[in-house]
Design an enzyme around this catalytic site. Structure first.
Site, mmCIF file in Angstrom:
data_model
loop_
_atom_site.group_PDB
_atom_site.id
_atom_site.type_symbol
_atom_site.label_atom_id
_atom_site.label_comp_id
_atom_site.label_asym_id
_atom_site.label_seq_id
_atom_site.Cartn_x
_atom_site.Cartn_y
_atom_site.Cartn_z
ATOM 1 N N GLY A 66 0.804 -1.217 0.000
ATOM 2 C CA GLY A 66 0.000 0.000 0.000
ATOM 3 C C GLY A 66 0.839 1.271 0.000
ATOM 4 O O GLY A 66 0.513 2.240 -0.696
ATOM 5 N N THR A 67 1.910 1.271 0.772
ATOM 6 C CA THR A 67 2.733 2.481 0.870
ATOM 7 C C THR A 67 3.333 2.837 -0.490
ATOM 8 O O THR A 67 3.264 3.986 -0.934
ATOM 9 C CB THR A 67 3.847 2.265 1.925
ATOM 10 O OG1 THR A 67 3.221 1.970 3.170
ATOM 11 C CG2 THR A 67 4.737 3.475 2.058
ATOM 12 N N ASN B 180 -8.457 3.852 8.018
ATOM 13 C CA ASN B 180 -7.841 2.747 8.751
ATOM 14 C C ASN B 180 -8.043 2.836 10.259
ATOM 15 O O ASN B 180 -7.979 1.840 10.954
ATOM 16 C CB ASN B 180 -6.347 2.664 8.443
ATOM 17 C CG ASN B 180 -5.648 3.991 8.523
ATOM 18 O OD1 ASN B 180 -6.027 4.940 7.830
ATOM 19 N ND2 ASN B 180 -4.647 4.092 9.363
ATOM 20 N N GLN C 215 -7.740 -0.445 3.060
ATOM 21 C CA GLN C 215 -8.633 -1.047 4.058
ATOM 22 C C GLN C 215 -9.957 -1.509 3.439
ATOM 23 O O GLN C 215 -10.655 -2.318 4.048
ATOM 24 C CB GLN C 215 -8.921 -0.053 5.200
ATOM 25 C CG GLN C 215 -7.706 0.313 6.029
ATOM 26 C CD GLN C 215 -7.196 -0.839 6.913
ATOM 27 O OE1 GLN C 215 -7.885 -1.813 7.172
ATOM 28 N NE2 GLN C 215 -5.956 -0.711 7.369
ATOM 29 N N SER D 24 -3.377 -3.512 -0.879
ATOM 30 C CA SER D 24 -2.295 -4.238 -0.224
ATOM 31 C C SER D 24 -2.795 -5.610 0.209
ATOM 32 O O SER D 24 -3.932 -5.739 0.657
ATOM 33 C CB SER D 24 -1.855 -3.419 0.998
ATOM 34 O OG SER D 24 -0.875 -4.107 1.730
ATOM 35 N N ALA D 25 -1.938 -6.640 0.082
ATOM 36 C CA ALA D 25 -2.406 -8.014 0.347
ATOM 37 C C ALA D 25 -2.512 -8.361 1.826
ATOM 38 O O ALA D 25 -3.352 -9.160 2.216
ATOM 39 C CB ALA D 25 -1.464 -9.016 -0.328
ATOM 40 N N HIS D 26 -1.662 -7.752 2.677
ATOM 41 C CA HIS D 26 -1.612 -8.253 4.056
ATOM 42 C C HIS D 26 -2.793 -7.825 4.921
ATOM 43 O O HIS D 26 -2.910 -8.243 6.069
ATOM 44 C CB HIS D 26 -0.272 -7.906 4.727
ATOM 45 C CG HIS D 26 -0.092 -6.498 5.164
ATOM 46 N ND1 HIS D 26 -0.211 -6.124 6.477
ATOM 47 C CD2 HIS D 26 0.214 -5.373 4.490
ATOM 48 C CE1 HIS D 26 0.028 -4.826 6.576
ATOM 49 N NE2 HIS D 26 0.280 -4.350 5.376
ATOM 50 N N THR E 23 12.437 -6.996 -10.325
ATOM 51 C CA THR E 23 11.958 -8.369 -10.520
ATOM 52 C C THR E 23 10.685 -8.580 -9.706
ATOM 53 O O THR E 23 10.609 -8.183 -8.542
ATOM 54 C CB THR E 23 13.044 -9.368 -10.055
ATOM 55 O OG1 THR E 23 14.224 -9.106 -10.805
ATOM 56 C CG2 THR E 23 12.607 -10.805 -10.260
ATOM 57 N N CYS F 214 0.734 2.255 12.764
ATOM 58 C CA CYS F 214 1.944 2.956 12.327
ATOM 59 C C CYS F 214 2.375 3.994 13.344
ATOM 60 O O CYS F 214 3.519 4.391 13.369
ATOM 61 C CB CYS F 214 1.697 3.601 10.976
ATOM 62 S SG CYS F 214 0.938 2.436 9.868
#
Ligand code: PLP
Length: 387
Positions: free
Chosen positions: A72-73, A152, A180, A200-202, A238, A326
């Site tokens: 996300g960042t 968030n 989110q 973002s995946a996490h 990569t 954060c």
């Protein structure tokens, strides 16, 4: 009921077993570089392209509009800096909100130092932007508006369709940080008229360090990370193939269960909020009661420090957050709550509980009862002797 009770899913989520299984072969057997032309590379490339289709389908985008990033960042940085710089000659006026994640606020601060004019939109007491204020502030030299899809900290869902329509009508690019919201709320970049979207995946049971940026075909946007021709020249480096495969599996599962899981969590959330107000004197809920992420609970208890509640909850096996992850460890009150007009003192009492797949009514009842006892203890401690 199993301990710990994990109630910090907005900070991160565990990788789902199916996601881990899907990723495993891409660490060892199918380890080829997706840019290589031999079959080991092609197998990796095929996996990457399948995920591109999955993510695009969930957003109602085209696969070639999806760029994989490190999360996300990076997506936020790439979207904002890439759009502002590509349109620098057209204008330097940019609009955002005061409640964005630091991954959005900091690139805007950098752009302000570089001569851009960054204007902050007002928000109401629930943290919602007023679409009419967006309309009022759009100027001929405005090139980018960034409004998050869902906050968030307080879980407030923003009126992004309205903002998207206003921006498109004026030819202004619209970015939304959907970190989110993705996998929890339906998103349709065409209907919502979004030009750039970060995910973002996490946050959805995928691995950390992988995400994506949707970049609408044909818009003025320049790449941010240089170093190779990967992603059709839009992001050098990569590709993180196991991460991408994990993102794809996580997104597929989240997409499939979105409606039922949202309904389940919404019911748990509303039951908790009702009990909280009834059973803990001085509890105050932040954020919108209706336009809210299904899994978000955010409140304070008057006269009680958020950090103290957090530590006592931890001792009882409950993982919560005193604001955004954060800013954990910082004693500064949340910039989001301050923007809502909450006093610094009250904001220091904020506690966020964010639910997920393992959250049950039983684990929430345990949390509420534990919290009620903690509040009693902390209030007794804070009382002057003899009273
Ligand atoms: N934007 C929002 C709204 C977030 O909640 C987060 C993570 O907390 C991010 C951006 C950053 O995402 P990542 O952790 O993938 O860099």
């Amino acid at each position: 009921m199993d301990l710990p009770v994990y109630l910090d899913h907005a900070a991160t989520t565990p990788v789902a077993p199916e996601v881990l299984e899907a990723m495993r072969p891409y660490f060892s057997e199918i380890y080829g570089n997706p840019s290589s032309i031999y079959s080991l590379g092609l197998a990796a490339r095929e996996a990457v392209e399948t995920v591109r289709e999955t993510v695009a389908r969930l957003l109602r985008a085209s696969p070639e509009e999806i760029v994989f990033t490190s999360g996300g960042t990076e997506s936020d940085n790439a979207a904002i800096r890439g759009a502002a710089e590509a349109n620098r000659e057209k204008g330097r006026h940019l609009l955002t909100t005061p409640i964005e994640h630091s991954a959005v606020l900091e690139p805007f601060s950098t752009l302000a130092r570089q001569g851009f004019e960054v204007e902050t939109l007002p928000v109401d007491g629930d943290g919602r932007v007023y679409p009419q204020e967006v309309a009022r502030r759009l100027r001929p030299d405005t090139t980018l508006v960034s409004v998050m899809a869902a906050n968030n900290e307080i879980g407030t869902v923003e009126p992004i369709s309205e903002v998207g329509a206003l921006c498109r009508a004026q030819g202004v690019l619209f970015h939304t940080d959907a970190v989110q919201a993705f996998g929890k709320l339906p998103l349709d970049v065409r209907a919502m008229q979004i030009d750039l979207l970060s995910l973002s995946a996490h946050k959805l049971y995928g691995p950390k360090g992988i995400g994506a940026l949707y970049v609408r075909r044909g818009i003025g946007w320049t790449r941010f990370q240089e170093g190779g021709d990967q992603e059709k020249g839009r992001r050098g480096g990569t590709l993180n193939v196991p991460g991408i495969v994990g993102l794809g599996k996580a997104a597929e599962i989240a997409g499939g269960e979105m409606e039922s899981e949202a309904a389940r969590l919404r019911a748990l959330r509303d039951r908790f909020l009702t009990r909280l107000e009834a059973e803990i004197p001085g509890a105050r809920i932040f954020g919108s009661r209706t336009e809210r992420l299904p899994n978000n609970i955010h409140f304070c208890v008057e006269g009680v420090e958020g950090e103290s509640m957090l530590l006592a909850l931890d001792a009882a096996g409950i993982c919560a957050s005193a604001g955004s992850a954060c800013s954990a460890g910082s004693t500064e009150p949340s910039h989001v709550l301050l923007a809502l007009g909450v006093s610094r003192e009250l904001a220091r009492g904020a506690l966020r509980l964010t639910m997920g797949r393992q959250t049950t009514a039983e684990s929430l009842d345990y949390t509420l009862e534990t919290l009620a006892a903690i509040v009693c203890d902390l209030r007794a401690l804070g009382r002057p002797p003899g009273r």
